[in-house]
Design an enzyme around this catalytic site. Structure first.
Site, PDB file in Angstrom:
ATOM      1  N   ARG A   1     -23.319 -15.518  75.805  1.00  0.00           N
ATOM      2  CA  ARG A   1     -22.684 -14.300  75.300  1.00  0.00           C
ATOM      3  C   ARG A   1     -21.902 -14.540  74.015  1.00  0.00           C
ATOM      4  O   ARG A   1     -20.844 -13.949  73.786  1.00  0.00           O
ATOM      5  CB  ARG A   1     -21.773 -13.682  76.372  1.00  0.00           C
ATOM      6  CG  ARG A   1     -22.490 -13.349  77.675  1.00  0.00           C
ATOM      7  CD  ARG A   1     -23.614 -12.329  77.473  1.00  0.00           C
ATOM      8  NE  ARG A   1     -24.338 -12.119  78.718  1.00  0.00           N
ATOM      9  CZ  ARG A   1     -25.460 -12.768  79.051  1.00  0.00           C
ATOM     10  NH1 ARG A   1     -26.000 -13.646  78.202  1.00  0.00           N
ATOM     11  NH2 ARG A   1     -26.056 -12.527  80.193  1.00  0.00           N
TER      12      ARG A   1
ATOM     13  N   SER B   1     -21.774  -4.581  82.102  1.00  0.00           N
ATOM     14  CA  SER B   1     -20.935  -5.651  82.637  1.00  0.00           C
ATOM     15  C   SER B   1     -19.618  -5.717  81.871  1.00  0.00           C
ATOM     16  O   SER B   1     -19.611  -5.828  80.651  1.00  0.00           O
ATOM     17  CB  SER B   1     -21.652  -6.994  82.543  1.00  0.00           C
ATOM     18  OG  SER B   1     -22.784  -7.012  83.379  1.00  0.00           O
TER      19      SER B   1
ATOM     20  N   GLU C   1     -16.490  -8.856  78.316  1.00  0.00           N
ATOM     21  CA  GLU C   1     -17.826  -8.785  77.734  1.00  0.00           C
ATOM     22  C   GLU C   1     -17.986  -7.479  76.976  1.00  0.00           C
ATOM     23  O   GLU C   1     -18.698  -7.414  75.978  1.00  0.00           O
ATOM     24  CB  GLU C   1     -18.905  -8.904  78.821  1.00  0.00           C
ATOM     25  CG  GLU C   1     -20.300  -9.020  78.278  1.00  0.00           C
ATOM     26  CD  GLU C   1     -21.315  -9.431  79.328  1.00  0.00           C
ATOM     27  OE1 GLU C   1     -22.460  -8.937  79.256  1.00  0.00           O
ATOM     28  OE2 GLU C   1     -20.983 -10.240  80.205  1.00  0.00           O
TER      29      GLU C   1
END
Length: 317
Positions: free
Chosen positions: A187, A236, A306
């Site tokens: 990520r 998410s 996130e």
């Protein structure tokens, strides 16, 4: 230059209109005081001082080259994992669409604009008999966002399939990045934040169309079964810490279904936040921070957002 201009009730020009006068001419569209909430999946947030939709890559580069250095520039995609704070976003917000959403196939390669939906890229690859990109069908965003976040799901990550990406920096300079140049990790992308990705080339492998479609159908079914896909959500909320699952940590901390104002942690998936209908961005962010506090208290782990958060609170708007 196409622009929508308005005056305040007091007869003075708005902040967006004032900024517009300092910006270079473009072939795309510049809109002052543009609402951003309707563009986001959460459906919350204040306006951009100016929203810019460039006509093409050259238009984007020329705008960046001529934009005053003191004007903040922020790029957004389809805003599926974005929270815009209630006071809005200062400076220019750039949204890539139109020519940036094109997708084509050349042999084993898929060429995609940064504004192309991940799902569209996966579908185009399937139609061409290219496997390896099925996981993109499970990510509700764009290729630009997938590069910037090294987006991944269902066993695949962007780093697994990307060959090159085209980026344009704050001075309007164009560069082609190799996969190694991108420094993609979980990520995360190592390219400076002021670089705007404009396009990418992805690599697939020859496969059976029916088998590829079957895998995409499995992914769609898994998403529908485990995630609140029809809710006002941002996907998410927190990245998985090393060796842990964020949803499990949230669950262990007793935060499944937790409500702050009009925002709630999903009962269906504990790592998803929901706008129940009347949430503000402040509600959503406060909920996330309360979850982080409780997880740290119960597990000793600090969750990393996130969801990308941009803009200023309402009292700073």
């Amino acid at each position: 230059m196409m622009a929508e201009r308005r005056m305040t009730d007091e007869g003075e020009i708005s902040r967006g209109t004032a900024l517009l006068r300092r910006l270079p001419s473009v072939r795309g569209r510049l809109t002052p005081d543009a609402p951003l909430g309707p563009l986001t999946w959460f459906r919350v947030g204040g306006p951009a001082d100016v929203l810019f939709r460039p006509a093409d890559e050259d238009d984007l580069a020329q705008f960046l080259a001529g934009c005053p250095a003191d004007v903040p520039v922020t790029v957004i995609g389809v805003a599926s994992n974005l929270l815009v704070r209630d006071g809005g976003v200062r400076g220019v917000v750039i949204r890539l669409g139109g020519s940036f959403a094109q997708v084509s196939v050349d042999g084993g390669r898929v060429h995609a604009g940064a504004g192309a939906l991940d799902l569209t890229v996966a579908q185009t690859a399937q139609a061409a008999g290219l496997s390896g990109l099925e996981f993109l069908s499970g990510i509700p965003g764009t290729i630009g966002g997938a590069i910037r976040m090294n987006g991944g799901a269902y066993g695949g990550e962007t780093v697994d399939v990307i060959e090159t990406a085209v980026g344009i920096d704050r001075q309007g300079r164009r560069r082609v990045y190799s996969r190694d140049d991108l420094h993609l990790t979980y990520r995360h992308c190592g390219v400076p934040e002021d670089v705007i990705f404009a396009a990418a080339t992805l690599r697939g492998t020859a496969g059976d169309k029916a088998t590829i479609q079957a895998r995409m159908d499995e992914i769609a079914a898994a998403r529908a079964a485990s995630q609140p896909v029809r809710a006002r959500t941002g996907g998410s909320t927190f990245a998985n810490p090393p060796g842990e699952k964020a949803w499990a940590l949230v669950d262990k901390a007793g935060c499944r279904g937790l409500v702050v104002g009009g925002a709630q942690m999903s009962e269906k998936h504990a790592n998803f936040m929901l706008n129940l209908g009347d949430a503000t961005a402040a509600d959503i962010e406060a909920l996330g921070e309360e979850v982080r506090r409780r997880v740290l208290e119960t597990s000793g782990i600090t969750l990393r957002w996130e969801i990308r958060r941009i803009g200023v609170p309402l009292d700073q708007g």
